[in-house]
Design an enzyme around this catalytic site. Structure first.
Site, PDB file in Angstrom:
ATOM      1  N   TYR A  22     112.951  10.942  81.792  1.00  0.00           N
ATOM      2  CA  TYR A  22     114.031  10.234  82.488  1.00  0.00           C
ATOM      3  C   TYR A  22     114.100   8.766  82.058  1.00  0.00           C
ATOM      4  CZ  TYR A  22     115.137  14.132  85.497  1.00  0.00           C
ATOM      5  OH  TYR A  22     115.562  15.349  85.961  1.00  0.00           O
ATOM      6  N   ASN A 101     104.603  10.238  81.578  1.00  0.00           N
ATOM      7  CA  ASN A 101     104.454  10.383  83.026  1.00  0.00           C
ATOM      8  C   ASN A 101     103.102   9.838  83.493  1.00  0.00           C
ATOM      9  OD1 ASN A 101     104.146  12.616  81.220  1.00  0.00           O
ATOM     10  ND2 ASN A 101     103.386  13.848  82.903  1.00  0.00           N
ATOM     11  N   THR A 102     103.097   9.218  84.677  1.00  0.00           N
ATOM     12  CA  THR A 102     101.856   8.676  85.262  1.00  0.00           C
ATOM     13  C   THR A 102     101.805   9.106  86.736  1.00  0.00           C
ATOM     14  OG1 THR A 102     103.104   6.628  85.671  1.00  0.00           O
ATOM     15  CG2 THR A 102     101.683   6.674  83.737  1.00  0.00           C
ATOM     16  N   PRO A 103     101.704  10.419  86.984  1.00  0.00           N
ATOM     17  CA  PRO A 103     101.772  10.887  88.372  1.00  0.00           C
ATOM     18  C   PRO A 103     100.505  10.551  89.160  1.00  0.00           C
ATOM     19  CG  PRO A 103     101.195  12.703  86.911  1.00  0.00           C
ATOM     20  CD  PRO A 103     101.428  11.497  86.033  1.00  0.00           C
ATOM     21  N   ALA A 238     107.587  -1.157  95.849  1.00  0.00           N
ATOM     22  CA  ALA A 238     107.076  -1.174  97.225  1.00  0.00           C
ATOM     23  C   ALA A 238     108.059  -1.909  98.145  1.00  0.00           C
ATOM     24  CB  ALA A 238     105.705  -1.834  97.259  1.00  0.00           C
ATOM     25  N   LEU A 240     111.312  -2.281  97.724  1.00  0.00           N
ATOM     26  CA  LEU A 240     112.535  -1.481  97.906  1.00  0.00           C
ATOM     27  C   LEU A 240     112.292  -0.359  98.915  1.00  0.00           C
ATOM     28  CD1 LEU A 240     113.714  -1.294  94.182  1.00  0.00           C
ATOM     29  CD2 LEU A 240     114.908  -2.453  96.050  1.00  0.00           C
ATOM     30  N   CYS A 289     109.215   7.823  91.826  1.00  0.00           N
ATOM     31  CA  CYS A 289     108.523   6.526  91.738  1.00  0.00           C
ATOM     32  C   CYS A 289     107.970   5.967  93.039  1.00  0.00           C
ATOM     33  CB  CYS A 289     109.467   5.509  91.109  1.00  0.00           C
ATOM     34  SG  CYS A 289     109.872   5.918  89.413  1.00  0.00           S
ATOM     35  N   ARG A 359     112.409  15.461  92.190  1.00  0.00           N
ATOM     36  CA  ARG A 359     111.027  15.078  92.487  1.00  0.00           C
ATOM     37  C   ARG A 359     110.956  14.311  93.814  1.00  0.00           C
ATOM     38  NH1 ARG A 359     109.361  12.604  86.690  1.00  0.00           N
ATOM     39  NH2 ARG A 359     111.508  11.870  86.808  1.00  0.00           N
TER      40      ARG A 359
HETATM   41  P1  NAD Z   1     109.057  12.281  82.767  1.00  0.00           P
HETATM   42  O1  NAD Z   1     108.036  13.201  83.296  1.00  0.00           O
HETATM   43  O2  NAD Z   1     110.503  12.591  82.948  1.00  0.00           O
HETATM   44  O3  NAD Z   1     108.831  12.084  81.182  1.00  0.00           O
HETATM   45  C1  NAD Z   1     107.592  11.850  80.599  1.00  0.00           C
HETATM   46  C2  NAD Z   1     107.545  12.630  79.287  1.00  0.00           C
HETATM   47  O4  NAD Z   1     106.358  12.272  78.568  1.00  0.00           O
HETATM   48  C3  NAD Z   1     107.478  14.159  79.469  1.00  0.00           C
HETATM   49  O5  NAD Z   1     108.578  14.770  78.819  1.00  0.00           O
HETATM   50  C4  NAD Z   1     106.135  14.548  78.827  1.00  0.00           C
HETATM   51  O6  NAD Z   1     106.168  15.804  78.163  1.00  0.00           O
HETATM   52  C5  NAD Z   1     105.921  13.412  77.838  1.00  0.00           C
HETATM   53  N1  NAD Z   1     104.522  13.246  77.429  1.00  0.00           N
HETATM   54  C6  NAD Z   1     103.417  13.205  78.226  1.00  0.00           C
HETATM   55  N2  NAD Z   1     102.326  12.999  77.468  1.00  0.00           N
HETATM   56  C7  NAD Z   1     102.734  12.911  76.180  1.00  0.00           C
HETATM   57  C8  NAD Z   1     102.064  12.702  74.940  1.00  0.00           C
HETATM   58  N3  NAD Z   1     100.743  12.510  74.891  1.00  0.00           N
HETATM   59  N4  NAD Z   1     102.796  12.689  73.814  1.00  0.00           N
HETATM   60  C9  NAD Z   1     104.138  12.873  73.853  1.00  0.00           C
HETATM   61  N5  NAD Z   1     104.834  13.064  75.002  1.00  0.00           N
HETATM   62  C10 NAD Z   1     104.132  13.081  76.146  1.00  0.00           C
HETATM   63  O7  NAD Z   1     108.726  10.850  83.369  1.00  0.00           O
HETATM   64  P2  NAD Z   1     109.740   9.635  83.593  1.00  0.00           P
HETATM   65  O8  NAD Z   1     110.477   9.809  84.859  1.00  0.00           O
HETATM   66  O9  NAD Z   1     110.473   9.386  82.327  1.00  0.00           O
HETATM   67  O10 NAD Z   1     108.704   8.452  83.849  1.00  0.00           O
HETATM   68  C11 NAD Z   1     107.925   7.911  82.792  1.00  0.00           C
HETATM   69  C12 NAD Z   1     107.244   6.654  83.302  1.00  0.00           C
HETATM   70  O11 NAD Z   1     108.248   5.688  83.671  1.00  0.00           O
HETATM   71  C13 NAD Z   1     106.394   6.838  84.557  1.00  0.00           C
HETATM   72  O12 NAD Z   1     105.291   5.976  84.491  1.00  0.00           O
HETATM   73  C14 NAD Z   1     107.314   6.413  85.687  1.00  0.00           C
HETATM   74  O13 NAD Z   1     106.606   5.938  86.800  1.00  0.00           O
HETATM   75  C15 NAD Z   1     108.079   5.285  85.032  1.00  0.00           C
HETATM   76  N6  NAD Z   1     109.422   5.036  85.601  1.00  0.00           N
HETATM   77  C16 NAD Z   1     110.229   6.075  85.947  1.00  0.00           C
HETATM   78  C17 NAD Z   1     111.508   5.820  86.433  1.00  0.00           C
HETATM   79  C18 NAD Z   1     112.443   6.938  86.840  1.00  0.00           C
HETATM   80  O14 NAD Z   1     113.467   6.644  87.421  1.00  0.00           O
HETATM   81  N7  NAD Z   1     112.145   8.186  86.544  1.00  0.00           N
HETATM   82  C19 NAD Z   1     111.959   4.504  86.550  1.00  0.00           C
HETATM   83  C20 NAD Z   1     111.118   3.477  86.158  1.00  0.00           C
HETATM   84  C21 NAD Z   1     109.844   3.754  85.680  1.00  0.00           C
HETATM   85  C1  UDX Z   2     113.711   3.535  92.073  1.00  0.00           C
HETATM   86  C2  UDX Z   2     114.003   2.039  91.912  1.00  0.00           C
HETATM   87  O1  UDX Z   2     115.251   1.733  92.557  1.00  0.00           O
HETATM   88  C3  UDX Z   2     114.063   1.661  90.445  1.00  0.00           C
HETATM   89  O2  UDX Z   2     114.235   0.257  90.300  1.00  0.00           O
HETATM   90  C4  UDX Z   2     112.762   2.085  89.785  1.00  0.00           C
HETATM   91  O3  UDX Z   2     112.783   1.778  88.404  1.00  0.00           O
HETATM   92  C5  UDX Z   2     112.509   3.567  89.981  1.00  0.00           C
HETATM   93  O4  UDX Z   2     112.520   3.870  91.385  1.00  0.00           O
HETATM   94  P1  UDX Z   2     115.154   5.746  91.930  1.00  0.00           P
HETATM   95  O5  UDX Z   2     114.011   6.367  92.626  1.00  0.00           O
HETATM   96  O6  UDX Z   2     115.669   6.390  90.694  1.00  0.00           O
HETATM   97  O7  UDX Z   2     114.818   4.235  91.525  1.00  0.00           O
HETATM   98  O8  UDX Z   2     116.394   5.645  92.924  1.00  0.00           O
HETATM   99  P2  UDX Z   2     116.757   4.686  94.155  1.00  0.00           P
HETATM  100  O9  UDX Z   2     118.181   4.371  94.072  1.00  0.00           O
HETATM  101  O10 UDX Z   2     115.839   3.558  94.279  1.00  0.00           O
HETATM  102  O11 UDX Z   2     116.565   5.669  95.394  1.00  0.00           O
HETATM  103  C6  UDX Z   2     115.284   6.138  95.771  1.00  0.00           C
HETATM  104  C7  UDX Z   2     115.394   6.909  97.062  1.00  0.00           C
HETATM  105  O12 UDX Z   2     115.714   6.033  98.140  1.00  0.00           O
HETATM  106  C8  UDX Z   2     116.483   7.980  97.058  1.00  0.00           C
HETATM  107  O13 UDX Z   2     115.995   9.132  97.717  1.00  0.00           O
HETATM  108  C9  UDX Z   2     117.616   7.347  97.828  1.00  0.00           C
HETATM  109  O14 UDX Z   2     118.464   8.269  98.451  1.00  0.00           O
HETATM  110  C10 UDX Z   2     116.839   6.525  98.851  1.00  0.00           C
HETATM  111  N1  UDX Z   2     117.594   5.380  99.377  1.00  0.00           N
HETATM  112  C11 UDX Z   2     117.981   4.369  98.551  1.00  0.00           C
HETATM  113  C12 UDX Z   2     117.902   5.334 100.729  1.00  0.00           C
HETATM  114  O15 UDX Z   2     117.548   6.242 101.490  1.00  0.00           O
HETATM  115  N2  UDX Z   2     118.585   4.247 101.208  1.00  0.00           N
HETATM  116  C13 UDX Z   2     118.979   3.218 100.416  1.00  0.00           C
HETATM  117  O16 UDX Z   2     119.592   2.278 100.936  1.00  0.00           O
HETATM  118  C14 UDX Z   2     118.664   3.280  99.037  1.00  0.00           C
END
Ligand code: NAD
Ligand code: UDX
Length: 473
Positions: A22, A101-103, A238, A240, A289, A359
């Site tokens: 993502y 990913n960093t779950p 945190a 937000l 997140c 998620r």
């Molecule tokens: P995701 O699970 O969608 O994607 C991670 C990808 O990394 C997966 O496709 C996985 O197969 C791949 N991967 C794992 N280990 C690997 C390896 N050794 N080599 C190659 N590929 C590998 O995760 P995401 O939502 O994109 O999040 C990634 C990071 O960004 C996390 O730390 C998350 O906290 C952070 N983040 C996510 C969001 C969000 O909105 N999803 C926003 C900001 C920050």
């Molecule tokens: C969040 C942060 O906003 C983003 O900056 C960070 O990089 C990743 O985590 P995201 O989880 O994708 O983004 O969506 P966000 O719009 O923050 O919504 C998170 C959750 O909070 C959703 O379930 C949303 O419905 C809920 N939410 C958001 C509320 O219930 N009320 C609000 O006013 C805003």
């Protein structure tokens, strides 16, 4: 703080991004779009995901984000490439983003709170093995504070071994956390509030600043030390999430007192010091997140001997689960204390509108609780697949007394139901013709609106009962 912006002596031509999820997919798409002179390779161990990124049918991209398909159609095959060729992609890169990913850890020390960094570590080891010459390694994943130290150690160990073998490899590590929100990822990436870059090597920092300068104004690019950058990401999430728990706590207060959460949110949000964003009460925050990052903050607070800080942030999470339980109990209570054998429609399964991501979606817990009580659910979501919902529900609960089916449209979901529960604010749920929908439902039917999408006057001439989150009587 690095203010002077001379040209960096490091010229970036090729970028590799490890992780096509993502964050990795959309982020690299936008960089490729804005910097056509860069060649970007996004690699992933998940071959199915890579195949989906390469699918000629843009409806089959692995993630849904408004605007992403147009960017992919412009950049893919031009200067953006998705593949599983780790060695080749890392070898040629001047800059490598780690976006894996960093779950939350599920086993061992810190299980349930600390981040599982095994994917990050594996990526760092791959970089150490395959990189060539001087490489800038950028933490894009959200990480515990001081993770850059661990990455440096892994890279430097490899460096020492390479020196023995007379191979020249050097690394600079930067932190560049991502603040995009799902559903608005492209908008957020193209027009970010700020870009944050933490690092100690000024030339590496400048090289990354120069990439963003292609479309982000300089004043919105903040340069800090590594640890401030890593911590700012956890703290921003945190803060937000804390706002959402705060407004959700007040939503319960409104229901108990006759106040209206929309009115209260407007009234407090007009105070410039508070601001009007993130004040929508709802079924609790989901997404990959907020929960994970707060758990991590709680864990780190404990680790650094700050139990009061840990307890403070943990309360944000407890309130969030409480809100979901509260909604489930209200549905139960309004349906005369039992949902066994009753048909209930769920509108919306993703954790928010405009994404197919589920998620930590509040829908998972609420639907599972209803299924455990024996409800018969028909679930409709415009973007979430049957497979995704099945996996989510199977993982969450093992004791389902009820059953669920996937509905193909809103009318299909509402056919013969005793209640409809709205859990995601998809555009198509607003302004529905409740007059005609009511005739599909079993009377007396309930609407449970947790996202404030139903206008009370639209149901005035129907037999429907409406419960709205945060609306007192
Ligand atoms: P995701 O699970 O969608 O994607 C991670 C990808 O990394 C997966 O496709 C996985 O197969 C791949 N991967 C794992 N280990 C690997 C390896 N050794 N080599 C190659 N590929 C590998 O995760 P995401 O939502 O994109 O999040 C990634 C990071 O960004 C996390 O730390 C998350 O906290 C952070 N983040 C996510 C969001 C969000 O909105 N999803 C926003 C900001 C920050
Ligand atoms: C969040 C942060 O906003 C983003 O900056 C960070 O990089 C990743 O985590 P995201 O989880 O994708 O983004 O969506 P966000 O719009 O923050 O919504 C998170 C959750 O909070 C959703 O379930 C949303 O419905 C809920 N939410 C958001 C509320 O219930 N009320 C609000 O006013 C805003």
């Amino acid at each position: 703080m690095i203010n002077s912006l001379n040209m960096s002596p490091i010229k970036i031509r090729k970028i590799c991004c490890i992780g096509a999820g993502y964050v990795g997919g959309p982020t690299m798409s936008v960089i490729a779009d804005r910097c056509p002179e860069l060649e970007i390779r996004v690699v992933d161990i998940n071959k199915e995901r890579i195949a989906a990124w390469n699918d000629s049918d843009l409806n089959k991209l692995p993630i849904f984000e408004p605007g992403l398909d147009q960017i992919i159609s412009r950049t893919r095959g031009r200067n953006l490439f998705f593949s599983s060729e780790m060695k080749k992609s890392i070898f040629g890169a001047d800059m490598i983003f780690i976006s894996v990913n960093t779950p939350t850890k599920t086993k061992g020390l810190g299980a349930g709170q600390a981040s599982d960094l095994s994917w990050l570590e594996a990526s760092a080891r791959q970089v150490a093995k395959y990189a060539n010459g001087h490489t800038i390694v950028v933490e894009k994943s959200t990480l515990p504070v001081r993770t850059a130290q661990a990455i440096k150690e892994i890279l430097n160990t490899a460096n020492r071994e390479n020196q023995k073998n007379k191979i020249s490899k050097t690394f600079s590590v930067l932190s560049n956390p991502e603040f995009l929100a799902e559903g608005t990822a492209i908008k957020d990436l193209e027009n970010p509030d700020r870009v944050l870059i933490g690092g100690e090597d000024p030339d590496a920092v400048k090289a990354l600043v120069n990439i963003y300068l292609n479309w982000v104004p300089r004043k919105q690019i903040i340069c800090t030390n590594l640890w401030s950058s890593e911590l700012s990401k956890l703290a921003a999430n945190a803060f937000l999430a804390q706002r959402i728990s705060s407004i959700n706590s007040i939503s319960a207060f409104c229901e108990a007192t006759g106040a209206d959460i929309q009115e209260v949110a407007t009234a407090i949000g007009m105070d410039k010091r508070i601001g009007n964003q993130f004040l929508c009460a709802g079924p609790g925050f989901g997404g990959s997140c907020f929960k994970k990052d707060i758990l991590n903050l709680v864990y780190l607070s404990g680790y650094f001997g700050l139990p009061e800080v840990a307890n403070y942030w943990n309360q944000v999470l407890l309130l969030n689960t409480w809100q979901q339980d509260r909604i489930y109990k209200i549905v139960l209570e309004k349906l005369f204390g039992t949902v066994g054998g009753k048909n209930i429609a769920i509108l919306g399964f993703s954790f928010k509108a405009n994404t197919n991501d589920t998620r930590e979606s509040p829908a998972i817990r609420i639907a599972s609780d209803l299924l455990e009580e024996g409800a018969l659910l028909s679930i409709y979501d415009p973007k979430v697949s049957f497979k995704r919902i099945r996996e989510d529900l199977e993982q969450f609960s093992s004791n389902n007394q009820g059953t669920w089916k996937m509905a193909s449209s809103i009318p299909d979901a509402l056919e013969n139901v005793d209640a409809v529960l709205i859990l995601t604010a998809w555009d198509e749920f607003f302004g529905l013709d409740w007059n005609s929908l009511a005739s599909l439902m079993r009377s007396p039917a309930w609407i449970f609106d947790t996202r404030s999408v139903v206008n009370r006057k639209d149901i005035e001439d129907t037999s429907l009962n409406l419960w709205k989150l945060g609306e007192g009587n």
